[in-house]
Design a protein around this motif. Structure first.
Motif, PDB file in Angstrom:
ATOM      1  N   UNK A  51      59.251  41.002  20.215  1.00 26.62           N
ATOM      2  CA  UNK A  51      59.937  41.124  21.450  1.00 26.62           C
ATOM      3  C   UNK A  51      58.800  42.227  22.222  1.00 26.62           C
ATOM      4  N   UNK A  52      58.810  41.988  23.521  1.00 28.46           N
ATOM      5  CA  UNK A  52      57.704  42.877  24.220  1.00 28.46           C
ATOM      6  C   UNK A  52      58.460  43.153  25.695  1.00 28.46           C
ATOM      7  N   UNK A  53      57.950  44.048  26.092  1.00 28.28           N
ATOM      8  CA  UNK A  53      58.013  44.523  27.741  1.00 28.28           C
ATOM      9  C   UNK A  53      56.836  44.605  28.139  1.00 28.28           C
ATOM     10  N   UNK A  54      56.818  44.091  29.397  1.00 31.96           N
ATOM     11  CA  UNK A  54      55.613  44.201  30.370  1.00 31.96           C
ATOM     12  C   UNK A  54      56.232  44.743  31.630  1.00 31.96           C
ATOM     13  N   UNK A  55      55.109  45.080  32.373  1.00 30.42           N
ATOM     14  CA  UNK A  55      55.562  45.431  33.708  1.00 30.42           C
ATOM     15  C   UNK A  55      54.364  45.284  34.664  1.00 30.42           C
ATOM     16  N   UNK A  56      54.736  44.942  36.115  1.00 38.84           N
ATOM     17  CA  UNK A  56      53.860  44.542  37.033  1.00 38.84           C
ATOM     18  C   UNK A  56      54.253  45.373  38.413  1.00 38.84           C
ATOM     19  N   UNK A  57      53.332  46.490  38.512  1.00 38.25           N
ATOM     20  CA  UNK A  57      53.458  47.223  39.765  1.00 38.25           C
ATOM     21  C   UNK A  57      52.669  46.586  40.950  1.00 38.25           C
ATOM     22  N   UNK A  58      53.079  46.610  42.051  1.00 37.74           N
ATOM     23  CA  UNK A  58      52.661  46.019  43.302  1.00 37.74           C
ATOM     24  C   UNK A  58      50.888  46.239  43.534  1.00 37.74           C
ATOM     25  N   UNK A  59      50.287  45.064  43.574  1.00 35.22           N
ATOM     26  CA  UNK A  59      48.937  44.961  43.800  1.00 35.22           C
ATOM     27  C   UNK A  59      48.232  45.195  42.303  1.00 35.22           C
ATOM     28  N   UNK A  60      48.862  45.297  41.328  1.00 36.30           N
ATOM     29  CA  UNK A  60      48.159  45.423  40.060  1.00 36.30           C
ATOM     30  C   UNK A  60      48.618  44.109  38.960  1.00 36.30           C
ATOM     31  N   UNK A  61      47.955  43.996  37.739  1.00 40.59           N
ATOM     32  CA  UNK A  61      48.171  43.124  36.982  1.00 40.59           C
ATOM     33  C   UNK A  61      49.256  43.513  35.935  1.00 40.59           C
ATOM     34  N   UNK A  62      49.936  42.159  35.409  1.00 47.26           N
ATOM     35  CA  UNK A  62      50.707  42.718  34.765  1.00 47.26           C
ATOM     36  C   UNK A  62      50.597  43.207  33.397  1.00 47.26           C
ATOM     37  N   UNK A  63      50.971  44.528  32.807  1.00 38.89           N
ATOM     38  CA  UNK A  63      50.431  45.185  31.497  1.00 38.89           C
ATOM     39  C   UNK A  63      51.558  45.115  30.466  1.00 38.89           C
ATOM     40  N   UNK A  64      51.017  45.027  29.343  1.00 38.64           N
ATOM     41  CA  UNK A  64      51.908  45.217  28.254  1.00 38.64           C
ATOM     42  C   UNK A  64      52.405  46.827  28.225  1.00 38.64           C
ATOM     43  N   UNK A  65      53.781  47.024  28.190  1.00 40.46           N
ATOM     44  CA  UNK A  65      54.357  48.303  27.880  1.00 40.46           C
ATOM     45  C   UNK A  65      54.635  48.639  26.591  1.00 40.46           C
ATOM     46  N   UNK A  66      55.204  47.658  25.855  1.00 38.90           N
ATOM     47  CA  UNK A  66      55.562  47.947  24.499  1.00 38.90           C
ATOM     48  C   UNK A  66      55.896  46.752  23.702  1.00 38.90           C
ATOM     49  N   UNK A  67      55.914  46.595  22.359  1.00 33.99           N
ATOM     50  CA  UNK A  67      56.092  45.596  21.638  1.00 33.99           C
ATOM     51  C   UNK A  67      56.884  45.938  20.404  1.00 33.99           C
ATOM     52  N   UNK A  68      57.668  45.115  19.599  1.00 29.83           N
ATOM     53  CA  UNK A  68      58.121  45.211  18.508  1.00 29.83           C
ATOM     54  C   UNK A  68      58.349  44.237  17.628  1.00 29.83           C
ATOM     55  N   UNK A  69      57.799  43.961  16.219  1.00 29.70           N
ATOM     56  CA  UNK A  69      57.708  42.869  15.556  1.00 29.70           C
ATOM     57  C   UNK A  69      59.001  42.880  14.792  1.00 29.70           C
ATOM     58  N   UNK A  70      59.136  41.708  14.098  1.00 25.77           N
ATOM     59  CA  UNK A  70      60.362  41.616  13.084  1.00 25.77           C
ATOM     60  C   UNK A  70      60.565  42.398  12.161  1.00 25.77           C
ATOM     61  N   UNK A  82      58.664  56.543  26.056  1.00 32.83           N
ATOM     62  CA  UNK A  82      59.309  55.208  26.153  1.00 32.83           C
ATOM     63  C   UNK A  82      59.503  54.847  24.509  1.00 32.83           C
ATOM     64  N   UNK A  83      60.737  54.108  24.311  1.00 28.90           N
ATOM     65  CA  UNK A  83      61.311  53.713  23.036  1.00 28.90           C
ATOM     66  C   UNK A  83      61.580  52.405  23.059  1.00 28.90           C
ATOM     67  N   UNK A  84      60.885  51.528  22.236  1.00 29.13           N
ATOM     68  CA  UNK A  84      61.349  49.885  22.138  1.00 29.13           C
ATOM     69  C   UNK A  84      62.283  49.682  20.890  1.00 29.13           C
ATOM     70  N   UNK A  85      63.369  49.211  21.066  1.00 34.43           N
ATOM     71  CA  UNK A  85      64.004  48.788  19.815  1.00 34.43           C
ATOM     72  C   UNK A  85      64.547  47.342  20.109  1.00 34.43           C
ATOM     73  N   UNK A  86      65.334  46.911  18.936  1.00 29.55           N
ATOM     74  CA  UNK A  86      65.841  45.619  18.730  1.00 29.55           C
ATOM     75  C   UNK A  86      67.221  45.652  18.102  1.00 29.55           C
ATOM     76  N   UNK A  87      68.077  44.934  18.241  1.00 28.88           N
ATOM     77  CA  UNK A  87      69.352  44.641  17.507  1.00 28.88           C
ATOM     78  C   UNK A  87      69.165  43.073  17.253  1.00 28.88           C
TER      79      UNK A  87
END
Length: 122
Positions: A33-52, A66-71
């Protein structure tokens, strides 16, 4: 199977938000699972990801904030964002790669959530 992201909003610099992303619709075993973000006028970028196995990876710009987590039981991922800055303003998208199981077959999927706006401003 679909992803639903939530938790965005307007926050002052230095504040916090927690984004959530839930998978629903069928049995979906999420690998990464991952989080990306896209600001105006910019390309989408990876913020964080987490594996199984719960290994995590962060963009340099968010490390330590930032902290990524999963349930896995809830098929839900989270992004806790602290010490927010104006440059964190963007639309945040969750992404999940895994296997969906149906009654008579299974398939690998990569899904995107609909995006949630995060605005950091005083």
């Amino acid at each position: 199977v679909q992803l639903q992201a939530s938790g965005g909003g307007l926050v002052q610099p230095g504040g916090s938000l927690r984004l959530s992303c839930v998978a629903s619709g069928s049995i979906f075993r999420i690998n990464t699972m991952a989080w990306y973000r896209q600001a105006p006028g910019k390309e989408r970028e990876l913020v964080a990801d987490i594996t199984g196995g719960s290994s995590t990876n962060y963009a340099d710009s968010v490390k330590g904030r930032f902290t990524i987590s999963r349930d896995n039981a809830k098929n839900t991922g989270y992004l806790q964002m602290n010490s927010l800055k104006s440059e964190d303003t963007a639309v945040y998208y969750c992404n999940a790669r895994g296997v969906a199981y149906y009654s008579d077959y299974a398939e690998h999927l990569e899904l995107w959530g609909q995006g949630t706006q995060v605005t950091v401003s005083s």
